[in-house]
Each structure stands twice: as C-alpha cells, then as structure tokens.
Design an enzyme around this catalytic site. Sequence first.
Site: not given
Ligand code: 9D3
Length: 251
Positions: A90, A117, A155, A170
């Site tokens: 994230p 997490e 793709r 595209d």
């Molecule tokens: C709500 C938990 N968050 C605390 C501030 C941190 C968090 C940890 C792990 C949020 C999401 C995750 C799991 N998400 C992913 O592994 C992830 C992800 C995403 O949640 N949104 C967009 N792209 C991605 S790429 C990997």
Amino acid sequence: MRFDVISLFPDMFSVVRDQGVTGRAHAQGLWNLTTWNPRDFTHDVHRTVDDRPYGGGPGMVMLADPLEQAVQAAKAQRSEGDPSVMLMSPTGRRFDQAMAQSLALGPGAILVCGRYEGVDQRFIDRCVTHEVSLGDFVLSGGEVPALAIMDSVVRLLPGALNDGDSAKQDSFNVALTGLLDSPHYTRPENYQGVAVPTELLSGHHANIAVWRRQQSLALTAKRRPDLIAAARSAGLLTRADEKYLATLDQC
Ligand code: 9D3
C-alpha cells in the site's frame, strides 16, 4: 514471459491462469505462472509465517525468512540473471499503464504478496527491487493487485487479444489517446425506450469518429480533468479538440 507469485493463498491465482484473455494466452504458451507459498519454506512444526511487531502495535508482520527462501526458489527456476522482485504494498508506487507496457517488453517478474499489517523491512531491503500499489484504498493483501498486474501485462503480449477482445490495439483508450473511452452501444437499437445515438447509426465513418472523439473529450473533461491537462502537455490534442473543449461548460 514468466511470473512467479509468492503468496499464502496460491489458489487465488487460478483465475488469471485459467479464465478469459489471460487464460487463453496461458494455454497458448504466451506466458507461465508458478506460485510459491512461504508456508512451504518454514521449518517449525506450526509452519509460522508471521509474528508480532517489535515496538508493539496492531496486527502481525510477515517473517523475512520464508519470503526470502521463496524468492530464492523462484529465482533458481528462472533463466535470466536478476528478475524484478515486485512487492505489492500500500506504500508502493502507483501501478499504471506505462509500467504494464514496460513489463510486457521484459521477461516477467517475481510478485510478492503481503498479508497482515506488512512484511519485515529486512526482506524488502534484501530482496525487493520495486514496491507497487494499486491505489489509495485498503485491501486485505497483495493478491488482488498481483492478479491485476498480470492481467494488465499479459493482455499486451502479441497474440493475446483476438478481435472479440475489445479496445484491440489500444487505439481508442487512455493508454494511447490519453483520454477516457467514448460510450458503447449494441443491439437493440431501442432499449427500454432509449435509442442509440443517431451518429452511430449513420454509417458515416468520419462523423462517427468525430462524435466519439467529442464524447471522449467531454467525458474526460468532466471526470478526469487531470487527463485533459496531461494530453495537452503531451501534444495529443488537436486544434479541433481545443475548439470543442472551449464549447464545454467549465464547471
Ligand atoms: C488498514 C491497515 N493499514 C494500517 C494503516 C495498513 C495496511 C496493511 C496491509 C493496509 C493494507 C494492507 C494490505 N494491502 C496490500 O497488501 C496492498 C494494497 C492495498 O491495500 N491497496 C492498494 N494496493 C495494494 S498493493 C498491496
């Protein structure tokens, strides 16, 4: 092209291997997918893949070692020297079409899916070459982003799309024109009292192209004004486009 996916939920990847455009491309041998479960690289009786965070706080953190062992196993099966190791995170860089296009030109990648997490930073420092996010929304792990990345890349492989598979090369989507696509219609000509726009029934191909271009411009200006600015900077807007945009309400 080869993808190796590191995930605690390998069953989630059958869809991209077996279904639709990516499934057909896989059956044609255009790409391959191997999944690696970090749990298979543990050595304790509980097959532990996570533990509590140093410093405290909510949730669990993925152990570095099972992830590193899985990456090493994937690397050992790959022919090229140093594949990209992309962590789905994230806090990563937002994945976009330019990244998909550049991946489609290479040998694929090792995609690492986090759960809980997060993952121990020492695994990231030692093994990961890129961190990518799908956008600003919270998922429960990296599996869905990994599926999306593979879909977007496969793709693009030559031979993956047949004529039935939309947006063929595209030429009518944001990747090339920098604009959102225009609306689509198919039969019947009148659906629940709503007619197909007459321009599309005219058979006049030049007028149809103008209508679609204007629909794209209007929709993009309304929903994604950032893309209008980017298309303008990239020199993708003609004088006719600018003239049409000037006729739209600027609110
Ligand atoms: C709500 C938990 N968050 C605390 C501030 C941190 C968090 C940890 C792990 C949020 C999401 C995750 C799991 N998400 C992913 O592994 C992830 C992800 C995403 O949640 N949104 C967009 N792209 C991605 S790429 C990997």
